[in-house]
Design a protein around this motif. Structure first.
Motif, short mmCIF file in Angstrom:
data_model
loop_
_atom_site.label_atom_id
_atom_site.label_comp_id
_atom_site.label_asym_id
_atom_site.label_seq_id
_atom_site.Cartn_x
_atom_site.Cartn_y
_atom_site.Cartn_z
N ILE A 51 0.84 -1.19 0.00
CA ILE A 51 0.00 0.00 0.00
C ILE A 51 0.87 1.24 0.00
O ILE A 51 1.78 1.36 0.83
CB ILE A 51 -0.89 0.03 1.26
N ASN A 66 -3.49 6.78 2.58
CA ASN A 66 -4.04 5.46 2.26
C ASN A 66 -3.50 4.41 3.23
O ASN A 66 -4.24 3.54 3.70
CB ASN A 66 -3.63 5.12 0.82
N LEU A 108 -5.28 4.96 6.42
CA LEU A 108 -6.66 4.44 6.31
C LEU A 108 -6.66 2.95 6.63
O LEU A 108 -7.51 2.45 7.38
CB LEU A 108 -7.15 4.68 4.88
N GLU A 158 -18.48 3.81 8.97
CA GLU A 158 -18.05 4.36 7.68
C GLU A 158 -17.96 5.89 7.76
O GLU A 158 -17.00 6.49 7.29
CB GLU A 158 -19.02 3.95 6.56
N LEU A 168 -14.56 8.08 7.13
CA LEU A 168 -14.47 9.10 6.08
C LEU A 168 -14.07 10.45 6.66
O LEU A 168 -13.30 11.20 6.07
CB LEU A 168 -15.81 9.22 5.33
N HIS A 228 -10.41 10.37 7.59
CA HIS A 228 -9.61 10.36 6.36
C HIS A 228 -9.62 11.74 5.69
O HIS A 228 -8.59 12.20 5.18
CB HIS A 228 -10.17 9.30 5.41
N GLN A 229 -10.77 12.38 5.71
CA GLN A 229 -10.88 13.75 5.17
C GLN A 229 -9.88 14.68 5.86
O GLN A 229 -9.19 15.47 5.20
CB GLN A 229 -12.31 14.25 5.38
N LEU A 275 -6.36 13.95 4.72
CA LEU A 275 -6.09 14.48 3.38
C LEU A 275 -5.85 15.98 3.41
O LEU A 275 -5.10 16.53 2.61
CB LEU A 275 -7.24 14.12 2.42
N THR A 276 -6.48 16.65 4.36
CA THR A 276 -6.21 18.08 4.54
C THR A 276 -4.79 18.27 5.08
O THR A 276 -4.07 19.18 4.66
CB THR A 276 -7.27 18.70 5.47
N ASP A 278 -2.41 17.93 2.20
CA ASP A 278 -2.29 19.20 1.45
C ASP A 278 -1.35 20.16 2.17
O ASP A 278 -0.52 20.82 1.54
CB ASP A 278 -3.66 19.86 1.30
N GLN A 297 -12.85 16.59 0.46
CA GLN A 297 -11.61 16.10 -0.16
C GLN A 297 -11.96 15.16 -1.32
O GLN A 297 -12.56 14.10 -1.13
CB GLN A 297 -10.71 15.37 0.86
N ASN A 351 -11.46 11.43 -1.15
CA ASN A 351 -12.35 10.86 -0.14
C ASN A 351 -13.77 10.73 -0.68
O ASN A 351 -14.44 9.72 -0.45
CB ASN A 351 -12.32 11.78 1.09
N LEU A 393 -13.73 7.87 -3.00
CA LEU A 393 -13.70 6.61 -2.24
C LEU A 393 -15.13 6.21 -1.87
O LEU A 393 -15.53 5.05 -2.01
CB LEU A 393 -12.86 6.83 -0.97
N PHE A 394 -15.90 7.20 -1.43
CA PHE A 394 -17.29 6.97 -1.05
C PHE A 394 -18.15 6.62 -2.27
O PHE A 394 -18.86 5.62 -2.28
CB PHE A 394 -17.82 8.23 -0.35
N ARG A 402 -20.31 2.93 -3.97
CA ARG A 402 -21.75 2.95 -4.17
C ARG A 402 -22.18 2.81 -5.62
O ARG A 402 -23.30 2.44 -5.91
CB ARG A 402 -22.32 4.25 -3.62
N LEU A 421 -8.14 -0.12 -1.92
CA LEU A 421 -6.92 0.59 -1.50
C LEU A 421 -6.03 0.93 -2.71
O LEU A 421 -5.43 2.00 -2.78
CB LEU A 421 -6.12 -0.25 -0.49
N HIS A 467 -7.62 3.75 -4.65
CA HIS A 467 -7.49 4.98 -3.87
C HIS A 467 -6.05 5.51 -3.90
O HIS A 467 -5.81 6.71 -4.00
CB HIS A 467 -7.94 4.71 -2.44
#
Lengths: 234, 234
Positions: A66, A71, A74, A87, A91, A94-95, A98-99, A102, B68, B71, B74-75, B79, B91, B94
Motif C-alpha cells: 500500500i 491510504n 486508512l 463508515e 471518512l 480520512h478527510q 487528506l487536509t 495538502d 476532499q 475521499n 472513495l465513497f 456505491r 486501496l 485509492h
C-alpha cells in the motif's frame, strides 16, 4: 503481522506519519531501507508487484503493498484502533488526513516553490516569498481550522474523546513547524493553545515517548519536509 | 439518493473529478452553487455540521457531508461500481487517486509557485521556471507511471478490465493538459498513446459524452487548475 515499511532511511519526511501510527499502535515493523539492504532494497521493491508505488513511502502488510501516506493510515487505522469503526467516522478522519496531506505539500513548497527537482539553493528568493505567503495566509487557515475542531470537541483529540491517526499527524506538524520555523512559530503558538497541548499530550504517550527517545526516530534535518533555513524564518 | 455537490460555480477545478464520477454513474445531484443560492449557499454550508470541510468541494449524501476529492470518490466508488469491491482493490484504486491528487497540486503550482494567495500576474517569472521543471521532470514521471500501468493491464483501464473513478480522473488530466499546454502536449503525447486512447474512450462513454456536450460541463478558463498561459507553453 510483521509489517515492512519502505521509506528513505535518513529523513522523517512523509514516512514519519506512518512510523508514528505504527509506533503508537505497538505494531512490529521493519523500517526496511534502514536495514542492511538500504535504499537499494526499497528501490528494488518499488516497481514490483500488482500495486507499484509512484513514490515512497509504501507498506507491505502480508500480501498487500500500500502506498500514499493517507491510504496507509486508512488501512492501519482500521486495524489498530486509530480510527472510528463506522463508515462515516472513517471518512471524516480520512478527510482530515487528506487536509494534512495538502498542508504537508505546502510546507514542502516553502523551500521548493519551483518544484521538487531543483535544489533549495537554486530557489532561495522565491522560497522566501512563498514562506512569507505561507505564514501570512496558509498557516492561520490550516492550523486555525484544526484548532477550531479541537475546541469544538472539548479539546482532547481532534475528532473527540478517542485518539486517531490524525492526532498523531498533527503532533508531527506542530513538532516540525517548531523545528523549521522556531521564530515564526514562537510568535504564532499563542493562537493555537489547543494544538500545542495536543502536541504535548501525544509526545507523552508511553509508546510515542519511547519512540521519540529511541534511535528509531530520525532527527529533523535539511533533507526532509521540515527544514530550518534561517532566511525563511525571519 | 439525490446528492448535493458544493463547489465553485464558474470553474471545473477540483470539483470536476467528482462531477465526472457522478455523471458517469448516472447519479442525480444538484451542483448547489450553480443554482439560485450561488456561492453564498456553499459558503454558508461549509463551516456547518460535525464534519466541516476545510475547502470545497464537498458532497452531501443524506446525513453525510464528505470533503476532499479522493475521499468523495472513495465513497462514490463503492456505491456506484466505480471501484473494486475487495479491500485490496479499493486501496489500490485509492492509492492511484491520491497520486493524481498530488499531480493536480503540481499542475496548480505551475501557475502559482509562490502560493495560492497571490495572483498569477505577480509570479510570472517563477511560474515559467516551475512549468519548465514540471514538463521536464514531473510530467514524464507521472504520466509515464500511468502509461506503464495501462500497458501492464492490457490497455483498457488503469486497473484492468473494469472502469474506476481513476480512469475518469485521468481523462480530466489529459483533457486539461491539452487545454492548458497545447504545444507541450502536442510534443509529448506520442509518449503516452495508452493515455490518449483512454481519454478518447472515456469521452465516448454515453453519459460522459452527454455531460461534455451539456452546459453542466463548465468550459476551461483561467480561474481553474488548468490555465492556458502562452508564456508557460513555449
Amino acid at each position: 503481522m510483521r509489517y515492512e515499511l519502505y521509506y528513505w532511511p535518513t529523513i522523517q519526511g512523509r514516512g514519519e506519519y506512518v512510523r508514528l501510527a505504527l509506533e503508537d499502535a505497538g505494531a512490529t515493523y521493519d523500517d526496511v531501507a534502514r536495514g542492511s539492504g538500504g535504499t537499494g532494497a526499497m528501490m528494488q521493491m518499488m516497481g514490483q508487484g500488482p500495486t507499484p508505488a509512484f513514490a515512497p513511502p509504501f507498506l507491505k502488510a502480508g500480501k498487500l503493498v500500500i502506498a500514499q501516506v493517507a491510504n496507509i493510515l486508512l488501512f492501519l487505522g482500521s486495524r489498530h484502533g486509530l480510527a472510528p469503526k463506522t463508515e462515516a467516522g472513517k471518512l471524516w478522519v480520512h478527510q482530515l488526513q487528506l487536509t494534512i496531506t495538502d498542508l504537508v505539500a505546502e510546507i514542502h513548497d516553502t523551500h521548493h516553490p519551483l518544484g521538487p527537482s531543483l535544489y533549495y539553493e537554486d530557489q532561495r528568493a522565491p522560497a522566501k516569498k512563498r514562506s512569507e505567503e505561507f505564514w501570512n495566509e496558509r498557516v492561520p487557515k490550516y492550523l486555525g481550522y484544526f484548532e477550531g475542531l479541537l475546541g469544538a470537541n472539548g479539546g482532547s483529540y481532534v475528532t473527540g474523546r478517542r485518539i486517531t491517526y490524525v492526532d498523531l499527524s498533527l503532533f508531527q506538524i506542530v513538532d516540525g513547524l517548531c523545528y523549521a520555523f522556531p521564530n515564526r512559530m514562537k510568535a504564532f503558538e499563542r493562537k493555537i493553545p489547543g494544538l500545542g497541548a495536543l502536541h504535548d499530550r501525544i509526545a507523552a504517550r508511553p509508546r510515542i515517548k519511547a519512540y521519540l527517545d529511541s534511535d528509531r526516530r530520525i532527527a529533523f534535518n535539511e533533507d526532509g519536509i521540515f527544514r530550518r533555513y534561517k532566511a525563511l524564518d525571519e
